[in-house]
Design an enzyme around this catalytic site. Sequence first.
Site, PDB file in Angstrom:
ATOM      1  N   LYS A 147       0.843  -1.211   0.000  1.00  0.00           N
ATOM      2  CA  LYS A 147       0.000   0.000   0.000  1.00  0.00           C
ATOM      3  C   LYS A 147       0.871   1.253   0.000  1.00  0.00           C
ATOM      4  O   LYS A 147       2.074   1.178   0.302  1.00  0.00           O
ATOM      5  CB  LYS A 147      -0.893  -0.023   1.244  1.00  0.00           C
ATOM      6  CG  LYS A 147      -0.113   0.043   2.554  1.00  0.00           C
ATOM      7  CD  LYS A 147      -0.991  -0.241   3.771  1.00  0.00           C
ATOM      8  CE  LYS A 147      -0.190  -0.168   5.050  1.00  0.00           C
ATOM      9  NZ  LYS A 147      -0.969  -0.679   6.207  1.00  0.00           N
ATOM     10  N   TYR A 161      17.142  29.780   8.749  1.00  0.00           N
ATOM     11  CA  TYR A 161      15.881  30.430   9.122  1.00  0.00           C
ATOM     12  C   TYR A 161      15.723  30.441  10.637  1.00  0.00           C
ATOM     13  O   TYR A 161      15.955  29.432  11.302  1.00  0.00           O
ATOM     14  CB  TYR A 161      14.692  29.675   8.526  1.00  0.00           C
ATOM     15  CG  TYR A 161      14.530  29.870   7.042  1.00  0.00           C
ATOM     16  CD1 TYR A 161      14.268  31.142   6.513  1.00  0.00           C
ATOM     17  CD2 TYR A 161      14.622  28.794   6.179  1.00  0.00           C
ATOM     18  CE1 TYR A 161      14.100  31.322   5.146  1.00  0.00           C
ATOM     19  CE2 TYR A 161      14.450  28.955   4.810  1.00  0.00           C
ATOM     20  CZ  TYR A 161      14.189  30.227   4.301  1.00  0.00           C
ATOM     21  OH  TYR A 161      14.033  30.381   2.955  1.00  0.00           O
TER      22      TYR A 161
HETATM   23  C1  PLP Z   1      -0.135  -1.697   6.852  1.00  0.00           C
HETATM   24  C2  PLP Z   1      -0.677  -2.965   7.406  1.00  0.00           C
HETATM   25  C3  PLP Z   1       0.159  -4.067   7.646  1.00  0.00           C
HETATM   26  C4  PLP Z   1       1.669  -3.989   7.554  1.00  0.00           C
HETATM   27  O1  PLP Z   1       2.175  -3.477   8.765  1.00  0.00           O
HETATM   28  P1  PLP Z   1       3.762  -3.335   9.038  1.00  0.00           P
HETATM   29  O2  PLP Z   1       3.839  -2.810  10.412  1.00  0.00           O
HETATM   30  O3  PLP Z   1       4.251  -2.345   8.017  1.00  0.00           O
HETATM   31  O4  PLP Z   1       4.337  -4.666   8.849  1.00  0.00           O
HETATM   32  C5  PLP Z   1      -0.419  -5.261   8.020  1.00  0.00           C
HETATM   33  N1  PLP Z   1      -1.767  -5.361   8.180  1.00  0.00           N
HETATM   34  C6  PLP Z   1      -2.599  -4.312   7.997  1.00  0.00           C
HETATM   35  C7  PLP Z   1      -4.057  -4.489   8.212  1.00  0.00           C
HETATM   36  C8  PLP Z   1      -2.086  -3.081   7.626  1.00  0.00           C
HETATM   37  O5  PLP Z   1      -2.912  -2.045   7.449  1.00  0.00           O
END
Ligand code: PLP
Length: 367
Positions: free
Chosen positions: A35, A256
């Site tokens: 994702k 800055y």
């Molecule tokens: C993003 C996500 C993962 C992966 O989690 P990590 O901590 O990056 O391994 C697994 N399960 C769900 C439901 C998620 O949303």
Amino acid sequence: MSRRVWATVNLSALRDNARTARAAAPRSRIMAVVKSDAYGHGMVPAATALAPETDAFAVTCVEEAAVLREAGFRQPIVLLEGPFAAEDLESAAALGLEPVLHTEWQVEALARARLSAPVAPWIKVDTGMHRLGFPPEAVGEVWRRLHGAPSVQPQIGFMTHLACADDRADTATQRQLAVFDEACAGLPGPRSAANSAGVLGWPGGHFDWIRPGIMLYGASPFIDGRGGHQPLAPVMTLEGRLIAVNHYRAGDALGYGATWRCPEPMPVGVISVGYGDGYPRHAPSGTPVLVDGVRTALVGRVSMDMLCVDLRGHPGVAVGAPATLWGDGLPAEEVAGAAGTISYELFCRTTPRARRRYVGAAQTEVT
Ligand SMILES: *Cc1c(COP(=O)(O)O)cnc(C)c1O
């Protein structure tokens, strides 16, 4: 010399980390979480590198899944938050996606749907994270409503998410796993609970499918950083260059807001990376930066296109030297910790101006 800021993505490292996930959970299948553009690494190149080591992909929405299907991936793809609107169910049918159902209207919509093909859903169980999912006592009833419905495949999975698996001393994870076991006891279908921290830290939570994300991208999922598991290979290295070395007097203020003053006469380096590339603007003075392989410290405020480093420990370095903001030689977890965030956010917020350069398993350059 071009300004060029690179986010170099090592596809061999990505694949090695998937092998590490498989070795940690040898009896489980792998749903690689890609994702959010594979946590900023580029979804299609990442999925291409992961495919030989992966049984399925997991994404957040139909739009992400469609990119994978258009790129030719045939593996199962799980929609971690299910449909966002009823029409997503027909997209799921057309593209062969497995929606995770977490709320009443989604179950109702799928139970009544007449889709072009049946889909294989997952039921999300809230075992204590209290973000998405059905209460454990509702799981049997949800399963019965879906089971046998015309647009539902015979296989219905069960999924939960762990809130505190990143802390190996936290007892909440054992409780969540016990609640999950009991909630789906006696119901047929695959089970899945483990994110990266679950994969590496909680073998009792591996079940049928693991869902590694951050570990694939080479960062430790644990709050205490590393240790206790196979080393992970860094995948993204954010690199810029030293574009100026200036010598200031004691008391001179930098950048800055004049937030940092030289305690003595000293050389200060200017690095060609700023928050416009995704480097966190709130990273404080003292955050480590590698200049030509030597650790230096960020000083003053991060600007959009530049940041400054204290070169007292590296006075001979020449303009043009490479600088590493995180990755090879400087763990993203360490930079994230200094900046009050997590490696996930550093990766996801790396902007397109930091050009992705792919090395390793497949040699391509995306411009
Ligand atoms: C993003 C996500 C993962 C992966 O989690 P990590 O901590 O990056 O391994 C697994 N399960 C769900 C439901 C998620 O949303």
